[in-house]
Design a protein around this motif. Structure first.
Motif, PDB file in Angstrom:
ATOM      1  N   UNK B  95       0.868  -1.188   0.000  1.00  6.85           N
ATOM      2  CA  UNK B  95       0.000   0.000   0.000  1.00  6.85           C
ATOM      3  C   UNK B  95       0.902   1.235   0.000  1.00  6.85           C
ATOM      4  N   UNK B  96       0.413   2.323  -0.570  1.00  8.85           N
ATOM      5  CA  UNK B  96       1.217   3.558  -0.619  1.00  8.85           C
ATOM      6  C   UNK B  96       1.014   4.346   0.680  1.00  8.85           C
ATOM      7  N   UNK B  98      -0.071   7.288   0.966  1.00  7.17           N
ATOM      8  CA  UNK B  98      -1.357   7.990   0.862  1.00  7.17           C
ATOM      9  C   UNK B  98      -2.507   7.041   1.219  1.00  7.17           C
ATOM     10  N   UNK B 128       7.538  13.071  -1.961  1.00 11.54           N
ATOM     11  CA  UNK B 128       7.864  12.522  -3.294  1.00 11.54           C
ATOM     12  C   UNK B 128       7.462  11.059  -3.458  1.00 11.54           C
ATOM     13  N   UNK B 131       2.957   8.199  -3.317  1.00 11.00           N
ATOM     14  CA  UNK B 131       2.142   7.286  -4.140  1.00 11.00           C
ATOM     15  C   UNK B 131       2.954   6.078  -4.622  1.00 11.00           C
ATOM     16  N   UNK B 132       3.958   5.733  -3.854  1.00  3.72           N
ATOM     17  CA  UNK B 132       4.728   4.514  -4.144  1.00  3.72           C
ATOM     18  C   UNK B 132       4.457   3.507  -3.028  1.00  3.72           C
ATOM     19  N   UNK B 133       4.507   2.224  -3.358  1.00  5.73           N
ATOM     20  CA  UNK B 133       4.241   1.233  -2.311  1.00  5.73           C
ATOM     21  C   UNK B 133       5.411   1.186  -1.328  1.00  5.73           C
ATOM     22  N   UNK B 135       6.841  -1.202   0.158  1.00  8.81           N
ATOM     23  CA  UNK B 135       7.778  -2.338   0.090  1.00  8.81           C
ATOM     24  C   UNK B 135       9.146  -1.894  -0.419  1.00  8.81           C
ATOM     25  N   UNK B 136       9.175  -0.848  -1.238  1.00  7.23           N
ATOM     26  CA  UNK B 136      10.448  -0.384  -1.786  1.00  7.23           C
ATOM     27  C   UNK B 136      11.133   0.660  -0.920  1.00  7.23           C
TER      28      UNK B 136
END
Lengths: 523, 237
Positions: B95-96, B98, B128, B131-133, B135-136
């Motif tokens: 999940x992101x 956000x 920044x 909106x990235x998951x 996990x990274x």
């Protein structure tokens, strides 16, 4: 007079003796597999049960390989001879499904998960050998192996049993090793620029050719041409030069494939897994906040499912594979009743049997949110159910292309089969998820929601229950009306619903929930 | 007129997992507008105590009240009152940020949350990657987001478990700022850490745990400097 090399002296170049050779590396890789196996076995929770299960599995395999040879008609000209004729196709089919299975799991299962393995010097060769060892711990592999052994025993009878079964056993091992080589190669291709598209293109091409052969009625001719016919001839030619040659060729293929597999495994390990990277580094634009709590919980759970590489690949294989087999095998509606159970079982094995692992390390934070536990449970069960149902529907839709229009009884039986197996599998999966949670994050395409030995147990139980359900409704689809099918479906749904409700009540107990959450958060 | 009841009050707290007693008789009180550090070695019972206070793990014995609610019998009310940053991960991997904030806002009934979410994301330098998951994410980014999520709804009780672990100086500064803001608005803050200097900087009181039990409670000032380091060392042995 200097007695040692000064720090300012030029260092001597490493001699050939200093650098370990390929043989030493290979020996080390094999030894390391033993270390990892012992490590895995030491962390097995119920060792006595696992040992009994392993012995039972071996006993069952031995029984399947021998008993059919003593059945009436075995090795004779009737049904046994028919089985002998399709044995070459069955041998080739095993190879194809082994390739699909190993490719879908990104090169096969891991002896030790990627993150914990990263701190140990585990070579790609060790990883390859470990994946090879774990390949049989898969219900699809076991079912096919049992099928081949049983077919062979009945087809050849007692006289040729001693010469045929060693060849089948070696075929199973060599086929698995060859599949592993192809799977690593495809994984290596998948990791180059545009590699994902190339692999998808190759898959479409393969199935396209198969469909083309089926549509033009050339499939049976193609099956007759498969070189595995020579293997079957070797099996039934008695103990002689032909048999030794056949067995020797398969053993050689096995040894070559085992050694060769290390090469693409090493190449793949040096490349970045692009599909995982795409998921983890991709942007997911914000969407409007759902109006209901249920909607929000479902959205988060769906994201966790569809953004996981092993689940995307697994669902694609599960939804398309059985459907295509149905088309190629020209299955009618009665036989198609088996497929939803197969797909639902496979879908649950992607994550459903350890459903709370979707939150992984986020489980503690999620549990600290003021959400009613029942709502969290309902959302998780709903998302699992919709995944299973969607996969089954795609399979049935593909199978329908060949099966044509069903009668009203067949349509009703199919609809209730879909419903029953979905509820049945969701209830079982949620029950196991709460009873035996495991810490795993499902980031890698090779990850499984539970240890491989446990997965065999889960898959066997799911396969038995859903196949039985499918068979019962397959019989009922041939009845004159659908009343019995509907009544039976209502009864079975009520029973599974009752079991699901009982698991839900257990989940609502704070102590039980804390145990699950703390276990999965430890990944 | 009597003293107001403490926001966090635990008496004879015990937590047992099978044969392991993770917490063995902790008494803890913390008031509004105060920040208390839980100090101790690994395995001292700090994180388990925090999980009990967050309503995640029910106590085996003893009584715990958080923001006026019984943590054993009314964990949902406790969860509504607290903001919790767990010691491990604390983020849903696919999940992101956000989406984490959306879920928290929905569950905590926050009608206009977007502006505060954006402000916090900027403060913790996560704008920044909103909106990235997760996990990274690096470890430090994950820790920063966990602190952000705990503080997001301006809770009555802010529970931060190892918030400084692996976090860069800017992240540490943002976390200290959140703790100060929470105290200023009258929240009760508990910080579990094994970093004495940061505990002294962030908190007004210190409670030291050892072997699952509480061994000392003192003001943060008493734990500062060389003298405080010696005292702390003595309490750990």
């Amino acid at each position: 007079m200097p007695t040692a090399v000064s720090s300012t002296d030029a260092r001597p170049a490493p001699t050939r003796r200093d650098t370990p050779g390929r043989t030493a590396d290979a020996v080390r890789a094999v030894v390391d597999v033993g270390h990892l196996l012992r490590f895995r076995m030491a962390s097995t929770r119920r060792r006595a049960t696992s040992l009994i299960a392993a012995l039972a599995l071996l006993g069952l395999t031995a029984a399947v390989a021998v008993v059919p040879a003593f059945l009436p008609g075995a090795g004779e000209s009737g049904q046994a001879f028919d089985l002998l004729l399709i044995l070459p196709t069955a041998l080739a089919g095993f190879l194809i499904l082994a390739v699909v299975s190993a490719t879908a799991s990104g090169g096969g299962r891991e002896l030790i998960a990627r993150d914990p393995a990263s701190v140990f010097p585990v070579s790609p060769t060790t990883d390859h050998l470990g994946a090879l060892l774990l390949a049989p711990l898969n219900i699809a592999w076991l079912m096919q192996a049992w099928g081949l052994l049983g077919m062979t025993a009945f087809a050849v009878g007692v006289d040729d049993l001693g010469t045929a079964q060693p060849i089948v056993v070696m075929w199973l091992t060599a086929g698995t090793a060859v599949a592993q080589v192809l799977a690593w190669t495809l994984e290596g291709v998948r990791r180059v620029p545009h590699g994902i598209g190339i692999v998808r293109g190759l898959t479409i091409l393969f199935f396209g050719i198969a469909l083309g052969l089926q549509i033009t009625d050339q499939l049976l001719t193609a099956f007759d041409q498969v070189p595995t016919r020579e293997v079957v001839v070797g099996m039934v030619s008695g103990f002689g030069a032909r048999w030794v040659l056949t067995l020797g060729a398969i053993v050689a293929a096995f040894l070559i494939a085992v050694a060769l597999g290390a090469v693409p495994a090493t190449i793949a390990s040096r490349r970045v897994p692009r599909d995982e990277l795409r998921v983890e580094a991709g942007r997911y634009p914000a969407r409007r906040t759902p109006r209901t709590l249920r909607g929000m919980l479902i959205r988060i759970d769906r994201a966790s499912v569809w953004r996981a590489v092993p689940m995307r690949r697994g669902v694609a294989v599960l939804a398309l594979g059985p459907g295509l087999v149905a088309v190629l095998g020209d299955l009618g509606w009665s036989d198609t009743m088996i497929l939803p159970g197969l797909v639902a079982s496979g879908g649950a094995l992607l994550y459903g049997v350890n459903a709370w692992c979707l939150d992984s390390r986020g489980a503690l934070w999620r549990e600290s949110l003021p959400a009613p536990p029942a709502a969290v449970f309902d959302a998780r069960a709903f998302v699992l159910g919709e995944l299973l149902l969607a996969g089954s529907l795609v399979t049935v839709a593909i199978a329908a292309v060949r099966a044509g229009m069903p009668t009203s009884v067949e349509a009703t039986a199919l609809a209730v089969t879909l419903l029953v197996v979905t509820v049945q599998v969701v209830a079982a999966a949620m029950r196991w998820s709460a009873a035996r949670p495991y810490a795993t994050d499902l980031r890698s395409s090779r990850a499984t929601p539970a240890p491989p030995a446990v997965m065999v147990g889960y898959s066997a139980r799911l396969a038995i229950s859903t196949t039985m359900t499918g068979l019962v409704f397959s019989l009922l689809s041939r009845a004159e009306d659908a009343t019995i099918a509907v009544l039976l479906a209502v009864t079975m749904c009520c029973w599974s619903g009752f079991r699901l409700a009982r698991t839900r009540r257990r989940w609502c107990d704070p102590s039980e929930r804390a145990r699950v959450v703390m276990t999965v958060a430890a990944s | 007129m009597g003293q107001p009841a403490p926001v966090v009050g635990g008496r004879g707290l015990h937590v047992r997992f099978g044969e392991v007693e993770a917490v063995a008789g902790v008494d803890l009180t913390a008031d509004a507008g105060q920040s208390t550090a839980l100090l101790g070695r690994n395995g001292a019972g700090k994180s388990t105590t925090m999980r009990v206070l967050a309503g995640v793990v029910p106590p085996t014995a003893g009584s715990v009240r958080v923001a006026g609610f019984d943590a054993r019998h009314d964990p949902l009310r406790v969860k509504q009152a607290v903001g919790y940053c767990p010691d491990v991960g604390g983020l849903v991997p696919r999940a992101t940020p956000w989406e984490h904030l959306q879920l928290a806002a929905r569950l905590r009934r926050m009608p206009a949350w977007e502006d505060r979410a954006r402000t916090l994301l900027e403060r913790f330098e996560l704008g920044d990657v909103a909106h990235r998951v997760t996990a990274g994410f690096s470890h430090g980014m994950g820790r920063r987001l966990s602190v952000l999520l705990a503080a997001f709804h301006e809770p009555v009780v802010l529970l931060l478990d190892e918030p400084f672990d692996g976090v860069d100086p800017i992240g540490v500064e943002a976390t200290l700022e959140e703790i100060n803001d929470a105290r200023a608005r009258g929240a009760c803050v508990l910080v579990s850490t094994h970093l004495r200097e940061l505990a002294v900087e962030a908190c007004t009181n210190v409670s030291v745990l050892r072997g699952g039990a509480q061994v000392a409670t003192m003001s943060a000032a008493e734990m500062s400097g060389e003298e405080g380091a010696r005292a702390y060392r003595g309490l750990l042995d």
